[in-house]
Design a protein around this motif. Structure first.
Motif, PDB file in Angstrom:
ATOM      1  N   GLY A   1       2.781  -0.930  -1.480  1.00  0.00           N
ATOM      2  CA  GLY A   1       2.771  -2.352  -1.738  1.00  0.00           C
ATOM      3  C   GLY A   1       4.164  -2.934  -1.601  1.00  0.00           C
ATOM      4  O   GLY A   1       5.153  -2.210  -1.367  1.00  0.00           O
ATOM      5  N   PRO A   2       4.316  -4.246  -1.778  1.00  0.00           N
ATOM      6  CA  PRO A   2       5.626  -4.883  -1.639  1.00  0.00           C
ATOM      7  C   PRO A   2       6.541  -4.557  -2.804  1.00  0.00           C
ATOM      8  O   PRO A   2       6.079  -4.286  -3.920  1.00  0.00           O
ATOM      9  CB  PRO A   2       5.286  -6.378  -1.600  1.00  0.00           C
ATOM     10  CG  PRO A   2       3.993  -6.487  -2.338  1.00  0.00           C
ATOM     11  CD  PRO A   2       3.242  -5.225  -2.054  1.00  0.00           C
ATOM     12  N   LEU A   3       7.828  -4.586  -2.561  1.00  0.00           N
ATOM     13  CA  LEU A   3       8.802  -4.281  -3.607  1.00  0.00           C
ATOM     14  C   LEU A   3       8.703  -5.272  -4.762  1.00  0.00           C
ATOM     15  O   LEU A   3       8.973  -4.919  -5.917  1.00  0.00           O
ATOM     16  CB  LEU A   3      10.223  -4.302  -3.023  1.00  0.00           C
ATOM     17  CG  LEU A   3      11.319  -3.683  -3.889  1.00  0.00           C
ATOM     18  CD1 LEU A   3      11.052  -2.204  -4.124  1.00  0.00           C
ATOM     19  CD2 LEU A   3      12.684  -3.871  -3.233  1.00  0.00           C
ATOM     20  N   ALA A   4       8.281  -6.500  -4.476  1.00  0.00           N
ATOM     21  CA  ALA A   4       8.165  -7.519  -5.523  1.00  0.00           C
ATOM     22  C   ALA A   4       6.932  -7.313  -6.403  1.00  0.00           C
ATOM     23  O   ALA A   4       6.857  -7.889  -7.494  1.00  0.00           O
ATOM     24  CB  ALA A   4       8.124  -8.910  -4.897  1.00  0.00           C
ATOM     25  N   ALA A   5       5.989  -6.486  -5.945  1.00  0.00           N
ATOM     26  CA  ALA A   5       4.768  -6.233  -6.720  1.00  0.00           C
ATOM     27  C   ALA A   5       4.226  -4.858  -6.358  1.00  0.00           C
ATOM     28  O   ALA A   5       3.213  -4.738  -5.655  1.00  0.00           O
ATOM     29  CB  ALA A   5       3.719  -7.318  -6.453  1.00  0.00           C
ATOM     30  N   PRO A   6       4.881  -3.798  -6.812  1.00  0.00           N
ATOM     31  CA  PRO A   6       4.441  -2.438  -6.451  1.00  0.00           C
ATOM     32  C   PRO A   6       2.994  -2.173  -6.884  1.00  0.00           C
ATOM     33  O   PRO A   6       2.575  -2.587  -7.963  1.00  0.00           O
ATOM     34  CB  PRO A   6       5.420  -1.542  -7.217  1.00  0.00           C
ATOM     35  CG  PRO A   6       6.594  -2.405  -7.528  1.00  0.00           C
ATOM     36  CD  PRO A   6       6.057  -3.787  -7.705  1.00  0.00           C
ATOM     37  N   ARG A   7       2.259  -1.464  -6.031  1.00  0.00           N
ATOM     38  CA  ARG A   7       0.863  -1.127  -6.357  1.00  0.00           C
ATOM     39  C   ARG A   7       0.743   0.278  -6.951  1.00  0.00           C
ATOM     40  O   ARG A   7      -0.085   0.518  -7.816  1.00  0.00           O
ATOM     41  CB  ARG A   7      -0.005  -1.227  -5.095  1.00  0.00           C
ATOM     42  CG  ARG A   7      -0.128  -2.641  -4.542  1.00  0.00           C
ATOM     43  CD  ARG A   7      -1.282  -2.754  -3.566  1.00  0.00           C
ATOM     44  NE  ARG A   7      -1.305  -4.071  -2.955  1.00  0.00           N
ATOM     45  CZ  ARG A   7      -0.803  -4.351  -1.757  1.00  0.00           C
ATOM     46  NH1 ARG A   7      -0.245  -3.386  -1.043  1.00  0.00           N
ATOM     47  NH2 ARG A   7      -0.858  -5.569  -1.261  1.00  0.00           N
ATOM     48  N   SER A   8       1.534   1.218  -6.452  1.00  0.00           N
ATOM     49  CA  SER A   8       1.543   2.574  -7.009  1.00  0.00           C
ATOM     50  C   SER A   8       2.912   3.186  -6.760  1.00  0.00           C
ATOM     51  O   SER A   8       3.708   2.673  -5.949  1.00  0.00           O
ATOM     52  CB  SER A   8       0.448   3.446  -6.385  1.00  0.00           C
ATOM     53  OG  SER A   8       0.708   3.694  -5.021  1.00  0.00           O
TER      54      SER A   8
END
Length: 321
Positions: free
Chosen positions: A210-217
């Motif tokens: 996911g994006p660094l601003a909103a990690p998913r895992s």
């Protein structure tokens, strides 16, 4: 009429390790679920999903003669190594044949831990309640003096004994399975219950999905004795609040990241590669993991608990320690 193995009965996860009244408890083994049958001399050894396992385990096939004909069992294939269950010794066995399979069977022989009997000398036992099937299984081992690779899974109705088994996690047992005494063997139904031992551990965040601003895992690691960051596993999907917290702590990695050029599988049974972003390996997190660990790596996804800002990467145990 030809008799066929039923689909395996399954277990639903529970949060409590307490053994309910009217139920029996069994250890949950760190191995491969397998059904076994011998019928007119023909041996079947199949996985939970129906894969033919017989060519990879010649030592189990060769021991079929210890059992009466027209008998079928449900159980777990395990390998013991220096006093613990070694799941890693099972890996790759399904792809081995002939002389290679025989060599591995000699070096790391598998045991078949039987926990249920589905057919006994031609009698279909699936409709019998668990207590009756269990008594028949114990009698089968006693009367035929079954020896390795056959092993009888322990069973108890005593809550204290079941709780004591939970302390066996150090040797590779994963937890407990609970089975109602008066219920039959129900193919494909989740009529049993399972409790998995879990423990908290710390690891270093080496990359994210996911994006660094909103990690998913998170992709996790630990340094080894040579100072290399080794991969230890991946988390489940992060809660949004956790993702926001981590976004403020993680920094994108430079081109000299230890995992530059590495690839990771997107999931079990797929050749797709995971899309990930390396981060500077300086953030330590605490995760909840089960006891299934192979050569220092979590076999299953772990659950993020919290950031350990009180710990530095140098304070963590080394990879594999």
């Amino acid at each position: 009429m030809t008799w066929t193995l039923p689909d395996p009965m399954l277990a639903a996860p529970v949060a409590s390790p307490d053994l309910p009244p009217g139920w029996a408890g069994e250890p949950k083994w760190d191995g491969w679920r397998a059904q076994f049958s011998i019928d007119q001399g023909r041996v079947v050894l199949r996985s939970r999903r129906g894969t033919d396992m017989a060519p990879g385990f010649p030592e189990v096939v060769a021991a079929a003669g210890q059992l009466p004909d027209a008998t079928a069992l449900d159980g777990e294939l395990v390998v013991w190594e220096t006093g613990r269950l070694a799941f890693e010794r099972l890996q790759g066995r399904l792809q081995r044949r002939g002389a290679t399979a025989a060599r591995l069977a000699s070096e790391w022989p598998a045991h078949y831990v039987a926990f249920d009997v589905l057919r006994l000398a031609g009698t279909n036992t699936v409709a019998w309640p668990y207590r009756r099937r269990r008594a028949a299984l114990e009698e089968l081992f006693s009367e035929h003096q079954l020896a390795a690779p056959w092993a009888l899974c322990p069973s108890t109705t005593d809550p204290d004994t079941a709780r004591e088994w939970l302390t066996w996690s150090a040797v590779g047992l994963e937890g407990l399975v609970f089975k109602q005494l008066d219920t039959p063997y129900r193919p494909a139904a989740r009529g049993w219950r399972k409790y998995k031992v879990r423990e908290t551990q710390e690891a270093i965040v080496g990359a994210i999905t996911g994006p660094l601003a909103a990690p998913r895992s998170l992709l996790l690691g630990r340094f080894d004795a040579a100072g290399h960051l080794q991969y230890t596993g991946r988390t489940t999907t992060l809660p949004q609040a956790a993702g926001r917290t981590l976004a403020g702590l993680l920094a994108p990695a430079s081109s000299e990241h230890p995992w530059t050029g590495w690839t990771f599988s997107a999931g079990w049974g797929t050749r797709d590669q995971l899309k990930f972003h390396p981060v500077h390996p300086e953030v330590v997190v605490e995760v909840l993991a089960d006891t299934a660990v192979d050569d220092g790596r979590f076999r299953h996804p772990v659950r993020f608990l919290r950031v350990r800002e009180d710990l530095t990467v140098g304070q963590l145990p080394l990879f594999g320690a």
